[in-house]
Design a protein around this motif. Sequence first.
Motif, PDB file in Angstrom:
ATOM      1  N   LEU A   1       9.403  16.522  -7.531  1.00 58.73           N
ATOM      2  CA  LEU A   1       8.928  17.904  -7.377  1.00 58.73           C
ATOM      3  C   LEU A   1       9.986  18.882  -7.876  1.00 58.73           C
ATOM      4  CD1 LEU A   1       7.128  18.001  -3.928  1.00 58.73           C
ATOM      5  CD2 LEU A   1       6.155  18.514  -6.136  1.00 58.73           C
TER       6      LEU A   1
ATOM      7  N   PHE B   1       0.542  11.682 -10.050  1.00 54.55           N
ATOM      8  CA  PHE B   1      -0.147  12.975 -10.032  1.00 54.55           C
ATOM      9  C   PHE B   1       0.815  14.103 -10.381  1.00 54.55           C
ATOM     10  CE2 PHE B   1      -0.926  16.862  -7.651  1.00 54.55           C
ATOM     11  CZ  PHE B   1      -2.093  17.269  -8.266  1.00 54.55           C
ATOM     12  N   ILE B   2       2.037  14.057  -9.805  1.00 54.10           N
ATOM     13  CA  ILE B   2       3.006  15.133 -10.069  1.00 54.10           C
ATOM     14  C   ILE B   2       3.330  15.202 -11.564  1.00 54.10           C
ATOM     15  CG2 ILE B   2       5.384  15.879  -9.642  1.00 54.10           C
ATOM     16  CD1 ILE B   2       5.124  14.725  -6.836  1.00 54.10           C
TER      17      ILE B   2
ATOM     18  N   TYR C   1       0.778   4.095  -2.774  1.00 57.39           N
ATOM     19  CA  TYR C   1       0.482   5.474  -2.361  1.00 57.39           C
ATOM     20  C   TYR C   1       1.475   6.428  -3.010  1.00 57.39           C
ATOM     21  CZ  TYR C   1       0.001   9.427   0.844  1.00 57.39           C
ATOM     22  OH  TYR C   1      -0.176  10.656   1.378  1.00 57.39           O
ATOM     23  N   PHE C   2       2.771   6.105  -2.911  1.00 57.22           N
ATOM     24  CA  PHE C   2       3.778   6.998  -3.487  1.00 57.22           C
ATOM     25  C   PHE C   2       3.741   6.947  -5.005  1.00 57.22           C
ATOM     26  CE2 PHE C   2       5.435   7.042   0.803  1.00 57.22           C
ATOM     27  CZ  PHE C   2       5.790   8.373   0.928  1.00 57.22           C
TER      28      PHE C   2
ATOM     29  N   GLY D   1      -5.212  11.126  -0.416  1.00 62.16           N
ATOM     30  CA  GLY D   1      -4.871   9.726  -0.656  1.00 62.16           C
ATOM     31  C   GLY D   1      -4.688   8.975   0.645  1.00 62.16           C
ATOM     32  N   TRP D   2      -4.124   9.670   1.644  1.00 61.47           N
ATOM     33  CA  TRP D   2      -3.925   9.027   2.943  1.00 61.47           C
ATOM     34  C   TRP D   2      -5.267   8.645   3.558  1.00 61.47           C
ATOM     35  CZ3 TRP D   2       0.757   7.741   4.947  1.00 61.47           C
ATOM     36  CH2 TRP D   2       0.756   7.253   6.265  1.00 61.47           C
TER      37      TRP D   2
ATOM     38  N   ALA E   1       0.837  -1.209   0.000  1.00 57.55           N
ATOM     39  CA  ALA E   1       0.000   0.000   0.000  1.00 57.55           C
ATOM     40  C   ALA E   1       0.869   1.256   0.000  1.00 57.55           C
ATOM     41  CB  ALA E   1      -0.927  -0.021   1.206  1.00 57.55           C
TER      42      ALA E   1
ATOM     43  N   THR F   1      10.039  11.332  -4.336  1.00 58.51           N
ATOM     44  CA  THR F   1       8.963  12.309  -4.542  1.00 58.51           C
ATOM     45  C   THR F   1       9.514  13.734  -4.532  1.00 58.51           C
ATOM     46  OG1 THR F   1       7.576  10.774  -3.325  1.00 58.51           O
ATOM     47  CG2 THR F   1       6.660  12.928  -3.776  1.00 58.51           C
TER      48      THR F   1
ATOM     49  N   VAL G   1      -3.375  16.142  -2.574  1.00 62.16           N
ATOM     50  CA  VAL G   1      -3.525  14.765  -3.070  1.00 62.16           C
ATOM     51  C   VAL G   1      -2.964  13.776  -2.050  1.00 62.16           C
ATOM     52  CG1 VAL G   1      -2.731  13.157  -4.834  1.00 62.16           C
ATOM     53  CG2 VAL G   1      -3.585  15.369  -5.491  1.00 62.16           C
ATOM     54  N   ALA G   2      -1.823  14.153  -1.412  1.00 63.27           N
ATOM     55  CA  ALA G   2      -1.213  13.244  -0.445  1.00 63.27           C
ATOM     56  C   ALA G   2      -2.134  13.021   0.752  1.00 63.27           C
ATOM     57  CB  ALA G   2       0.127  13.813   0.013  1.00 63.27           C
ATOM     58  N   ILE G   3      -2.713  14.125   1.254  1.00 60.34           N
ATOM     59  CA  ILE G   3      -3.601  13.973   2.422  1.00 60.34           C
ATOM     60  C   ILE G   3      -4.874  13.230   2.029  1.00 60.34           C
ATOM     61  CG2 ILE G   3      -4.963  15.248   4.110  1.00 60.34           C
ATOM     62  CD1 ILE G   3      -2.787  17.410   3.982  1.00 60.34           C
TER      63      ILE G   3
ATOM     64  N   TYR H   1       0.299  16.509 -13.528  1.00 59.67           N
ATOM     65  CA  TYR H   1       0.143  17.951 -13.335  1.00 59.67           C
ATOM     66  C   TYR H   1       1.151  18.701 -14.197  1.00 59.67           C
ATOM     67  CZ  TYR H   1      -0.386  22.404 -10.979  1.00 59.67           C
ATOM     68  OH  TYR H   1      -0.631  23.711 -10.721  1.00 59.67           O
TER      69      TYR H   1
ATOM     70  N   TRP I   1      -5.971   4.895   0.933  1.00 63.48           N
ATOM     71  CA  TRP I   1      -5.260   3.817   1.624  1.00 63.48           C
ATOM     72  C   TRP I   1      -6.032   2.500   1.670  1.00 63.48           C
ATOM     73  CZ3 TRP I   1      -0.274   4.779   2.524  1.00 63.48           C
ATOM     74  CH2 TRP I   1       0.450   3.808   3.207  1.00 63.48           C
TER      75      TRP I   1
ATOM     76  N   PHE J   1      -0.930  21.466  -4.292  1.00 61.23           N
ATOM     77  CA  PHE J   1      -1.813  20.440  -4.864  1.00 61.23           C
ATOM     78  C   PHE J   1      -1.331  19.038  -4.486  1.00 61.23           C
ATOM     79  CE2 PHE J   1      -2.843  23.746  -8.177  1.00 61.23           C
ATOM     80  CZ  PHE J   1      -4.131  23.921  -7.740  1.00 61.23           C
ATOM     81  N   ALA J   2       0.008  18.856  -4.541  1.00 56.88           N
ATOM     82  CA  ALA J   2       0.559  17.535  -4.191  1.00 56.88           C
ATOM     83  C   ALA J   2       0.232  17.197  -2.742  1.00 56.88           C
ATOM     84  CB  ALA J   2       2.067  17.516  -4.421  1.00 56.88           C
TER      85      ALA J   2
ATOM     86  N   LEU K   1       1.119   9.311  -6.006  1.00 61.53           N
ATOM     87  CA  LEU K   1       1.585  10.688  -5.816  1.00 61.53           C
ATOM     88  C   LEU K   1       2.504  11.105  -6.968  1.00 61.53           C
ATOM     89  CD1 LEU K   1       1.091  12.771  -3.671  1.00 61.53           C
ATOM     90  CD2 LEU K   1       3.151  12.032  -2.507  1.00 61.53           C
ATOM     91  N   LEU K   2       3.441  10.218  -7.326  1.00 65.05           N
ATOM     92  CA  LEU K   2       4.356  10.510  -8.438  1.00 65.05           C
ATOM     93  C   LEU K   2       3.577  10.678  -9.734  1.00 65.05           C
ATOM     94  CD1 LEU K   2       7.436   8.156  -8.020  1.00 65.05           C
ATOM     95  CD2 LEU K   2       7.367  10.612  -7.862  1.00 65.05           C
TER      96      LEU K   2
ATOM     97  N   LEU L   1       2.400  26.479  -7.315  1.00 70.43           N
ATOM     98  CA  LEU L   1       1.237  25.914  -6.615  1.00 70.43           C
ATOM     99  C   LEU L   1       1.302  24.394  -6.509  1.00 70.43           C
ATOM    100  CD1 LEU L   1      -1.775  27.988  -7.938  1.00 70.43           C
ATOM    101  CD2 LEU L   1      -0.867  27.933  -5.644  1.00 70.43           C
ATOM    102  N   LEU L   2       2.205  23.777  -7.279  1.00 70.11           N
ATOM    103  CA  LEU L   2       2.240  22.308  -7.323  1.00 70.11           C
ATOM    104  C   LEU L   2       2.423  21.648  -5.955  1.00 70.11           C
ATOM    105  CD1 LEU L   2       2.334  19.573  -8.711  1.00 70.11           C
ATOM    106  CD2 LEU L   2       4.694  20.000  -9.292  1.00 70.11           C
TER     107      LEU L   2
END
Lengths: 101, 163
Positions: free
Chosen positions: B17, A17-18, A10-11, B102-103, A6, B13, B98-100, A21, B107, B94-95, A14-15, B90-91
Amino acid sequence: MSASFATAWYFAALLFFIGLYCMAASRNLLRQLIGLEVMSKGSLLAIIASGAMSNLSLAQAVIITMIVIEVVVVAAGLVLLVKTYRVTGGVDVWKLSSLKG
Amino acid sequence: MIEYREFLYVAVTLCALAAVMSKNMLTSAISLAAMSVGVALILFDFNAPWAAVFELSVCAGLITVLFISAVSLLRKEEAFFAEDRTRFRLLPLFALIVAIGGWIAGWPFFEALADYARFGARGQSLGSMLWETRRMDLLGQIAILAAGVLVINSVFAVKKAEK
């Protein structure tokens, strides 16, 4: 084991999405290719995490294929980029409107 | 305490970024290489040395060289235009959203996905796996192939019309 899976997904999300974007927000072709690279790294993480739970050798084979195809895609994209630069004088995607009806 | 693999995920990550947000294309390409190195270390940690070696040599090496050569080809003649930087600044916001999100929401979904990976571990052959459990994937691949055929068809049609 499931928690590790998981976390990886999750990461990976995130990747992904980055990268997405970056591709959506930028008008620069080179930066869009960088976004594509980031997205493919995300999917690679997802594949290796799934492979660690099921069949690692199959996952490695898939990843090696993916990396090779990625290189081809990037090389073709950069060739198109240089060509675009020579034709339009820039790397702005908004300038690529010569086929507009 | 943060474990080694989680540390690598966070580092990858952050490198992503940096690659997306940096203004200078050269910095972007080098951040991308650093990200590839991080992914290769993750692959080593997952006990997948072959894939890691490929990732390290091809993605961190060859692709970086390709990117840097493209940047150097374009850089001389000021190809880059001034882009609106606000979107990139702004990225991180937004990231983070998405992270929060997604958490909280993603999960349980990822935990549930693990069952499918376990299902794949039962040692079925590739053929039975493809035809019995992954029919939707096959349909998607056929659709993509059809789209490719249509693209080639349309390209050649344009060439005929030019003649």
